[in-house]
Write a protein that holds these residues in place. Structure first.
Motif, PDB file in Angstrom:
ATOM      1  N   HIS A  74      58.191  32.642  55.918  1.00 18.80           N
ATOM      2  CA  HIS A  74      57.266  32.440  54.802  1.00 18.80           C
ATOM      3  C   HIS A  74      57.598  31.211  53.963  1.00 18.80           C
ATOM      4  O   HIS A  74      56.882  30.916  52.999  1.00 18.80           O
ATOM      5  N   ASP A  75      58.663  30.491  54.298  1.00 20.86           N
ATOM      6  CA  ASP A  75      58.972  29.247  53.600  1.00 20.86           C
ATOM      7  C   ASP A  75      57.980  28.158  54.002  1.00 20.86           C
ATOM      8  O   ASP A  75      57.301  28.251  55.037  1.00 20.86           O
ATOM      9  N   ASP A  76      57.901  27.111  53.196  1.00 20.78           N
ATOM     10  CA  ASP A  76      57.086  25.937  53.548  1.00 20.78           C
ATOM     11  C   ASP A  76      57.961  24.928  54.283  1.00 20.78           C
ATOM     12  O   ASP A  76      59.152  24.789  53.990  1.00 20.78           O
ATOM     13  N   TYR A  77      57.334  24.202  55.231  1.00 27.17           N
ATOM     14  CA  TYR A  77      58.064  23.246  56.071  1.00 27.17           C
ATOM     15  C   TYR A  77      57.326  21.911  56.068  1.00 27.17           C
ATOM     16  O   TYR A  77      56.145  21.853  56.418  1.00 27.17           O
ATOM     17  N   CYS A  78      58.033  20.847  55.679  1.00 23.88           N
ATOM     18  CA  CYS A  78      57.413  19.539  55.494  1.00 23.88           C
ATOM     19  C   CYS A  78      58.158  18.472  56.290  1.00 23.88           C
ATOM     20  O   CYS A  78      59.381  18.330  56.148  1.00 23.88           O
ATOM     21  N   SER A  79      57.420  17.731  57.089  1.00 20.56           N
ATOM     22  CA  SER A  79      58.006  16.644  57.870  1.00 20.56           C
ATOM     23  C   SER A  79      56.990  15.541  58.060  1.00 20.56           C
ATOM     24  O   SER A  79      55.811  15.814  58.345  1.00 20.56           O
ATOM     25  N   GLU A  80      57.434  14.321  57.917  1.00 24.67           N
ATOM     26  CA  GLU A  80      56.578  13.173  58.174  1.00 24.67           C
ATOM     27  C   GLU A  80      56.064  13.199  59.597  1.00 24.67           C
ATOM     28  O   GLU A  80      54.940  12.752  59.878  1.00 24.67           O
ATOM     29  N   GLU A  81      56.854  13.736  60.530  1.00 26.35           N
ATOM     30  CA  GLU A  81      56.514  13.668  61.946  1.00 26.35           C
ATOM     31  C   GLU A  81      55.688  14.849  62.430  1.00 26.35           C
ATOM     32  O   GLU A  81      55.044  14.753  63.475  1.00 26.35           O
ATOM     33  N   SER A  82      55.710  15.980  61.713  1.00 23.14           N
ATOM     34  CA  SER A  82      55.001  17.159  62.221  1.00 23.14           C
ATOM     35  C   SER A  82      53.798  17.563  61.393  1.00 23.14           C
ATOM     36  O   SER A  82      52.932  18.297  61.879  1.00 23.14           O
ATOM     37  N   ASN A  83      53.688  17.106  60.134  1.00 24.28           N
ATOM     38  CA  ASN A  83      52.517  17.442  59.328  1.00 24.28           C
ATOM     39  C   ASN A  83      51.370  16.490  59.643  1.00 24.28           C
ATOM     40  O   ASN A  83      51.592  15.286  59.816  1.00 24.28           O
ATOM     41  N   PRO A  84      50.130  16.992  59.724  1.00 24.01           N
ATOM     42  CA  PRO A  84      48.974  16.127  60.004  1.00 24.01           C
ATOM     43  C   PRO A  84      48.831  15.024  58.969  1.00 24.01           C
ATOM     44  O   PRO A  84      49.009  15.260  57.766  1.00 24.01           O
ATOM     45  N   GLU A  85      48.485  13.809  59.430  1.00 25.20           N
ATOM     46  CA  GLU A  85      48.407  12.663  58.523  1.00 25.20           C
ATOM     47  C   GLU A  85      47.273  12.783  57.511  1.00 25.20           C
ATOM     48  O   GLU A  85      47.347  12.224  56.420  1.00 25.20           O
ATOM     49  N   ASP A  86      46.194  13.499  57.876  1.00 25.59           N
ATOM     50  CA  ASP A  86      45.031  13.577  56.997  1.00 25.59           C
ATOM     51  C   ASP A  86      44.973  14.883  56.215  1.00 25.59           C
ATOM     52  O   ASP A  86      43.946  15.232  55.649  1.00 25.59           O
ATOM     53  N   PHE A 250      52.479  18.268  49.663  1.00 31.67           N
ATOM     54  CA  PHE A 250      53.126  17.307  50.559  1.00 31.67           C
ATOM     55  C   PHE A 250      52.075  16.691  51.463  1.00 31.67           C
ATOM     56  O   PHE A 250      51.213  17.395  51.997  1.00 31.67           O
ATOM     57  N   HIS A 251      52.143  15.369  51.605  1.00 32.58           N
ATOM     58  CA  HIS A 251      51.348  14.700  52.629  1.00 32.58           C
ATOM     59  C   HIS A 251      52.076  13.424  53.040  1.00 32.58           C
ATOM     60  O   HIS A 251      52.877  12.868  52.271  1.00 32.58           O
ATOM     61  N   VAL A 252      51.804  12.972  54.245  1.00 29.76           N
ATOM     62  CA  VAL A 252      52.624  11.903  54.819  1.00 29.76           C
ATOM     63  C   VAL A 252      52.345  10.543  54.195  1.00 29.76           C
ATOM     64  O   VAL A 252      53.114   9.597  54.420  1.00 29.76           O
ATOM     65  N   HIS A 253      51.273  10.425  53.421  1.00 30.31           N
ATOM     66  CA  HIS A 253      50.972   9.153  52.769  1.00 30.31           C
ATOM     67  C   HIS A 253      51.285   9.199  51.268  1.00 30.31           C
ATOM     68  O   HIS A 253      50.654   8.488  50.480  1.00 30.31           O
ATOM     69  N   MET A 254      52.255  10.007  50.904  1.00 30.96           N
ATOM     70  CA  MET A 254      52.674  10.050  49.500  1.00 30.96           C
ATOM     71  C   MET A 254      53.186   8.677  49.082  1.00 30.96           C
ATOM     72  O   MET A 254      53.756   7.944  49.897  1.00 30.96           O
ATOM     73  N   PRO A 255      53.015   8.300  47.817  1.00 28.26           N
ATOM     74  CA  PRO A 255      53.437   6.966  47.367  1.00 28.26           C
ATOM     75  C   PRO A 255      54.950   6.824  47.405  1.00 28.26           C
ATOM     76  O   PRO A 255      55.685   7.817  47.374  1.00 28.26           O
ATOM     77  N   PRO A 256      55.451   5.595  47.454  1.00 28.77           N
ATOM     78  CA  PRO A 256      56.900   5.380  47.472  1.00 28.77           C
ATOM     79  C   PRO A 256      57.555   5.789  46.161  1.00 28.77           C
ATOM     80  O   PRO A 256      56.911   5.858  45.111  1.00 28.77           O
ATOM     81  N   VAL A 257      58.849   6.054  46.253  1.00 29.00           N
ATOM     82  CA  VAL A 257      59.649   6.457  45.098  1.00 29.00           C
ATOM     83  C   VAL A 257      60.436   5.249  44.611  1.00 29.00           C
ATOM     84  O   VAL A 257      61.004   4.499  45.409  1.00 29.00           O
ATOM     85  N   ARG A 258      60.484   5.065  43.293  1.00 35.88           N
ATOM     86  CA  ARG A 258      61.215   3.950  42.692  1.00 35.88           C
ATOM     87  C   ARG A 258      62.241   4.542  41.735  1.00 35.88           C
ATOM     88  O   ARG A 258      61.882   5.198  40.757  1.00 35.88           O
TER      89      ARG A 258
END
Length: 281
Positions: A74-86, A250-258
């Motif tokens: 039931h946890d959430d799982y986030c990855s640049e490589e496995s989450n859909p880009e859109d 979470f989404h793969v096009h999140m803005p960069p962190v500064r």
């Protein structure tokens, strides 16, 4: 055998969190042999955002999450490589996992050992525990708030001394012309290191090898585990624009962190220099 006494002021770790901390450690360790076997050998491709990706990125991400889902479905799982880009994924569970299966992919593909596996555990949108496998030293660095940081078997802490001209900080290039101008006084005064891995920049800062690290182009998955280490090691994280955490999606096009992270004294110096330069423009 006498029971061990708990250190004064240290709160007991809830069992559901302790189970996740242990499971995350095992999941990362189980991918080390595969990671090392593909190093410098695996083919890579360039994505539309001008970042490199390899088959190993997808494989490690899938294997780590498959293992964790068995215990924590039931946890959430986030990855640049496995989450859909859109697709924007709303984080609805109390706990979430964010992985960067290979941080420093350019180095990894080229056979340069400054790279590693980065996994973060979040609670209510905030990083609370991080694991970074430092391939260059063959060491797993891990830790979280209240737990401290373990650099293999050694305890790590951020540097607390005031900055001197001998202080080292890490960053990643390229820089925009504006940011380069704002950071120039720091480049001229302090020692600079560029490893090509945001996760290792944060790791080496958390264990006291660097005074701080500064980044302008990295993404959430690059820093989530490292931010947990910095906090656990007594360091600070100062955002140079909008704060990143807590997150609720979470989404793969999140803005960069500064940000600048590490020694509170060095963070203050960077922030003051950056803001002063920005005001004078």
């Amino acid at each position: 055998m006498k029971p061990q006494k708990r250190k004064p002021g240290r709160k007991p770790v809830p069992s559901e969190l302790r189970h996740r901390i242990n499971a995350g450690r095992v999941a990362v360790k189980n991918q080390i042999a595969f990671f090392e076997g593909q190093f410098g050998q695996v083919e890579s491709q360039w994505k539309e955002d001008d970042t490199r990706v390899t088959f190993a990125d997808f494989a490690i991400s899938e294997k780590v999450f498959t293992e964790l889902r068995r215990s924590f479905p039931h946890d959430d799982y986030c990855s640049e490589e496995s989450n859909p880009e859109d697709e924007v994924m709303q984080l609805e569970a109390e706990y979430a996992w964010i992985i960067d299966p290979i941080d420093g992919t350019n180095n990894y593909a080229l056979g340069v050992p400054m790279c590693g596996i980065s996994l973060a555990l979040l609670r209510n949108g905030e990083p609370i525990y991080g694991y970074i496998y430092d391939f260059s030293r063959r060491v797993l660095v891990q830790g979280g708030e209240g737990e401290g940081v373990l650099d293999g078997t050694q305890r790590g802490r951020v540097i607390t001394d005031e900055p001197t001209p001998h202080s080292h900080f890490a960053t990643n290039f390229p820089y925009s012309p504006e940011d380069l101008t704002r950071m120039r006084p720091l480049f001229e005064k302090y020692r600079v290191r560029c490893f090509g891995s945001a996760a290792l920049n944060l790791t080496y800062t958390a264990i006291g090898k660097l005074a701080a690290c500064v980044d302008f182009r990295v993404k959430l998955w690059d820093v989530a585990a490292g931010f947990a280490l910095i906090k656990a090691a007594g360091g600070e994280i100062v955002y140079l624009d909008e704060p990143l955490f807590p997150i609720d999606s979470f989404h793969v096009h999140m803005p960069p962190v500064r940000y600048v992270a590490g020694s509170p004294a060095f963070c203050r110096v960077v922030k003051e220099c950056y803001e002063a330069s920005a005001k004078s423009e």
